[in-house]
Design a protein around this motif. Sequence first.
Motif, PDB file in Angstrom:
ATOM      1  N   THR A 154     -71.238 -63.348  49.355  1.00 47.53           N
ATOM      2  CA  THR A 154     -72.052 -64.247  50.177  1.00 47.53           C
ATOM      3  C   THR A 154     -72.026 -65.615  49.512  1.00 47.53           C
ATOM      4  N   SER A 155     -71.663 -66.619  50.276  1.00 49.60           N
ATOM      5  CA  SER A 155     -71.553 -67.976  49.750  1.00 49.60           C
ATOM      6  C   SER A 155     -71.451 -68.943  50.911  1.00 49.60           C
ATOM      7  N   LEU A 156     -71.880 -70.156  50.679  1.00 49.79           N
ATOM      8  CA  LEU A 156     -71.699 -71.199  51.686  1.00 49.79           C
ATOM      9  C   LEU A 156     -70.241 -71.631  51.769  1.00 49.79           C
ATOM     10  N   SER A 157     -69.481 -71.349  50.713  1.00 50.52           N
ATOM     11  CA  SER A 157     -68.066 -71.700  50.661  1.00 50.52           C
ATOM     12  C   SER A 157     -67.213 -70.453  50.830  1.00 50.52           C
ATOM     13  N   ILE A 158     -66.011 -70.616  51.386  1.00 49.07           N
ATOM     14  CA  ILE A 158     -65.123 -69.477  51.605  1.00 49.07           C
ATOM     15  C   ILE A 158     -64.066 -69.330  50.516  1.00 49.07           C
ATOM     16  N   GLU A 159     -63.845 -70.372  49.720  1.00 50.19           N
ATOM     17  CA  GLU A 159     -62.717 -70.394  48.803  1.00 50.19           C
ATOM     18  C   GLU A 159     -62.799 -69.333  47.701  1.00 50.19           C
ATOM     19  N   TYR A 160     -63.991 -69.062  47.175  1.00 52.30           N
ATOM     20  CA  TYR A 160     -64.116 -68.084  46.090  1.00 52.30           C
ATOM     21  C   TYR A 160     -63.755 -66.684  46.589  1.00 52.30           C
ATOM     22  N   TYR A 161     -64.236 -66.368  47.759  1.00 51.31           N
ATOM     23  CA  TYR A 161     -63.904 -65.078  48.368  1.00 51.31           C
ATOM     24  C   TYR A 161     -62.404 -64.954  48.617  1.00 51.31           C
ATOM     25  N   GLU A 162     -61.804 -66.001  49.152  1.00 51.47           N
ATOM     26  CA  GLU A 162     -60.376 -65.950  49.478  1.00 51.47           C
ATOM     27  C   GLU A 162     -59.526 -65.735  48.226  1.00 51.47           C
ATOM     28  N   HIS A 163     -59.903 -66.373  47.137  1.00 52.63           N
ATOM     29  CA  HIS A 163     -59.126 -66.224  45.906  1.00 52.63           C
ATOM     30  C   HIS A 163     -59.224 -64.794  45.376  1.00 52.63           C
ATOM     31  N   VAL A 164     -60.428 -64.234  45.337  1.00 53.43           N
ATOM     32  CA  VAL A 164     -60.603 -62.874  44.823  1.00 53.43           C
ATOM     33  C   VAL A 164     -59.906 -61.871  45.741  1.00 53.43           C
ATOM     34  N   ARG A 165     -60.005 -62.078  47.043  1.00 48.23           N
ATOM     35  CA  ARG A 165     -59.322 -61.184  47.977  1.00 48.23           C
ATOM     36  C   ARG A 165     -57.805 -61.212  47.755  1.00 48.23           C
ATOM     37  N   SER A 166     -57.252 -62.402  47.618  1.00 45.76           N
ATOM     38  CA  SER A 166     -55.809 -62.536  47.397  1.00 45.76           C
ATOM     39  C   SER A 166     -55.395 -61.912  46.071  1.00 45.76           C
ATOM     40  N   MET A 167     -56.242 -62.042  45.074  1.00 45.08           N
ATOM     41  CA  MET A 167     -55.932 -61.492  43.753  1.00 45.08           C
ATOM     42  C   MET A 167     -55.736 -59.984  43.830  1.00 45.08           C
TER      43      MET A 167
ATOM     44  N   PHE B 237     -74.887 -75.302  42.542  1.00 44.78           N
ATOM     45  CA  PHE B 237     -75.883 -76.373  42.565  1.00 44.78           C
ATOM     46  C   PHE B 237     -75.264 -77.745  42.300  1.00 44.78           C
ATOM     47  N   GLU B 238     -73.946 -77.817  42.282  1.00 48.65           N
ATOM     48  CA  GLU B 238     -73.275 -79.104  42.086  1.00 48.65           C
ATOM     49  C   GLU B 238     -73.544 -80.028  43.280  1.00 48.65           C
ATOM     50  N   VAL B 239     -73.631 -81.316  43.006  1.00 46.85           N
ATOM     51  CA  VAL B 239     -73.871 -82.286  44.074  1.00 46.85           C
ATOM     52  C   VAL B 239     -72.618 -82.452  44.928  1.00 46.85           C
ATOM     53  N   GLU B 240     -71.449 -82.496  44.281  1.00 49.44           N
ATOM     54  CA  GLU B 240     -70.200 -82.672  45.015  1.00 49.44           C
ATOM     55  C   GLU B 240     -69.829 -81.376  45.722  1.00 49.44           C
ATOM     56  N   ARG B 241     -69.035 -81.531  46.756  1.00 45.88           N
ATOM     57  CA  ARG B 241     -68.581 -80.381  47.517  1.00 45.88           C
ATOM     58  C   ARG B 241     -67.441 -79.695  46.771  1.00 45.88           C
ATOM     59  N   GLY B 242     -67.478 -78.342  46.677  1.00 48.41           N
ATOM     60  CA  GLY B 242     -66.468 -77.564  45.979  1.00 48.41           C
ATOM     61  C   GLY B 242     -65.256 -77.291  46.838  1.00 48.41           C
ATOM     62  N   PRO B 243     -64.426 -76.316  46.446  1.00 50.48           N
ATOM     63  CA  PRO B 243     -64.719 -75.327  45.401  1.00 50.48           C
ATOM     64  C   PRO B 243     -64.479 -75.856  43.995  1.00 50.48           C
ATOM     65  N   PHE B 244     -65.010 -75.123  43.013  1.00 51.71           N
ATOM     66  CA  PHE B 244     -64.895 -75.527  41.623  1.00 51.71           C
ATOM     67  C   PHE B 244     -64.205 -74.419  40.834  1.00 51.71           C
ATOM     68  N   GLN B 245     -63.238 -74.794  40.038  1.00 50.41           N
ATOM     69  CA  GLN B 245     -62.479 -73.818  39.271  1.00 50.41           C
ATOM     70  C   GLN B 245     -63.363 -73.096  38.266  1.00 50.41           C
ATOM     71  N   HIS B 246     -64.319 -73.806  37.668  1.00 54.42           N
ATOM     72  CA  HIS B 246     -65.160 -73.159  36.665  1.00 54.42           C
ATOM     73  C   HIS B 246     -66.063 -72.090  37.286  1.00 54.42           C
ATOM     74  N   VAL B 247     -66.447 -72.280  38.547  1.00 58.43           N
ATOM     75  CA  VAL B 247     -67.259 -71.262  39.233  1.00 58.43           C
ATOM     76  C   VAL B 247     -66.417 -70.018  39.494  1.00 58.43           C
ATOM     77  N   LEU B 248     -65.192 -70.206  39.963  1.00 57.51           N
ATOM     78  CA  LEU B 248     -64.290 -69.077  40.189  1.00 57.51           C
ATOM     79  C   LEU B 248     -64.011 -68.341  38.884  1.00 57.51           C
ATOM     80  N   ASP B 249     -63.744 -69.081  37.822  1.00 58.04           N
ATOM     81  CA  ASP B 249     -63.490 -68.455  36.523  1.00 58.04           C
ATOM     82  C   ASP B 249     -64.698 -67.662  36.048  1.00 58.04           C
ATOM     83  N   GLN B 250     -65.881 -68.172  36.312  1.00 57.36           N
ATOM     84  CA  GLN B 250     -67.097 -67.472  35.900  1.00 57.36           C
ATOM     85  C   GLN B 250     -67.266 -66.162  36.673  1.00 57.36           C
ATOM     86  N   ILE B 251     -66.979 -66.192  37.971  1.00 59.35           N
ATOM     87  CA  ILE B 251     -67.088 -64.983  38.793  1.00 59.35           C
ATOM     88  C   ILE B 251     -66.152 -63.901  38.274  1.00 59.35           C
TER      89      ILE B 251
END
Length: 642
Positions: free
Chosen positions: A495-508, A448-462
Amino acid sequence: MAMEYLLYVPRPESGTIAIYFTPTHLCLPPINPCYFFIKHLYLSFSLSLSPPNLVTDKCATSLRRSERRSYGRSCPMDMKRIRRQAYTSSDPLKGEGDGDALSFSSHGKKHGFQISIPVFLLLVCFIGVTLFVVTSGVHRSDSFVTIVGASSAGGEGGGETKTVPKFRNSFTNQDKTLGGLLAASGFDDQSCLSRYRTGLYRRNTPHKPSRHLVKRLRAHESLQKRCGPGTVPYQKAVEQLRSGQSIKIDQYCNYLVWISYSGLGNQILTAASAFLYSLLTNRVLLVDRGKDMDDLFCEPFPETSWFLPLDFPLKDKLSNFSITSEESYGNMLKNKVDVDKENFVYLHLDHGYNDNDKLFFCEEDQKTIQNARWLILRSDVYFVPTLFLNSLFEDELNQLFPAKDMVFHHLGRYLFHPTNAVWGLITRYYDSYMAKADERVGIQVRVFEVERGPFQHVLDQIISCTQSEGLLPQTVSDEIAPPATSPKMKAVLFTSLSIEYYEHVRSMYWEKPTSSGEIISVFQPSYEGYQQSGKKNHNRKAWAEMYLLSLTDKLVTSGWSTFGYVAQGLGGLKPWIMFKPENRTVPNPPCRRDVSMEPCFHSPPYYDCKKKEGTDTGNLVPHVRHCNDISWGLKIVDQNGL
């Protein structure tokens, strides 16, 4: 008690011996026809391969007459008797008497060969197991079923045959109708493949609809068919609406028109709320198509349509209704307009509604509103919890939903069937990426952030949420993990409007092995970048992804998100909710298991209708309480399940 049989087995060198056995000795279920088949098979071997001395009991089958006689109590046997007799008849099919030993010629003996008893019993076991598999099926957790048309190009139409995995060994009519929730007939199956195919993809649910709900749904279908578009009562009601004059029409045909508005998740939740209200008040529900409702959802009612006809008199005004409209119930009360004299009443239940509009939920106001033949509803919230606070509906709701937190689970599966275009997206993706996994985990990310992500805190939370709750395993620093004897395969659907969170978890999980030895596969169907409400292709993908999330075994959702609410409700899942971050820091804890699969009502009224004063409506009844993700919101919970 197992059935028992006596079989006389010939042995040329020593006469005939009696074998006493039960069907389990032959690797067969205790079925008489199988026994007779095996016995005749053996006798055939005895006749054609080596004609020995054969003695049969009077209870045995007579080869001369091919008669089948009964076994058991009606024909007692002497289990110790062994009879011997020479075969003197030249006719191998002619016996000396009914039930006596058969006489055979020794012709052909020198050209024959013998089959030993162990070999014969081994052959019998093989044939028996084969028959059992063919007739009864093998119980497997991953059996298959063939359906036609589910994978046609673009999901449109049928014609192509495919095999898809299912969760049950047999697909019964109760599975097809979701325990009686859906009408068993009245539809063209090929026009909406998803309606009766849901059970092939979703695991058995313990949440069965009540008998009263099933009964009321069938009654409501009759009402829709009797009073819906194309009927005489509907035409007269429309004429009355257009002219403003009183016309004698069917008094049982009253209508609720739902306006298509807001994002897709909100639309699904409010349409379900509108349907429950129409069910409680015996009104025909007519749905505004908006830009793509008919492209996303099949008709839920047999032999009629729930879509508002294009020539509806107020069609052009629907998008203009707002909080300022004179026809709104709140403004009618404010201006002291006699509701009974109006052609229709507009119900403004948007999240920004005022105090007068909120009186819609009060008992006395409901009595007044029910006098109107036409109600027009605009909303973007799931207002069902407040209906449970109204004493007029209390008894009926208790009968419809004995388990209180099943409202959207049942109504959502009843109402919302993906069209063939969307069903094709769902089934092709599921079969490709999710079907073979031992466990499926869904992760729905809404930022729900106004700025465009990705955001490190969202990834850390996931990562913190999924690993601390045991939904996903930790990784280890070793480049090669010790081999696992039977590694568990886990499919993770993002499922996300952004691809970065998925890519990080997949790479991990690609770069490092898991501490548990599990095999983790991570997928994301689409990444649109930003929400594009009203665009057909965008909404098709959104609806497909909500549905795919509902097919998972465990679900993580983002707080405040109606997208996640739809998925958890359809799937009957209590999700782990990731709390909305503040100041771009990971909340502590990062997530929590929800108390209910029900969606949250984001903007409930704070008003006690009986006392006519403000109050905390989350404290009025035990089964309506505040939401975990929105402290002021309301949601339905089941007291028995807490």
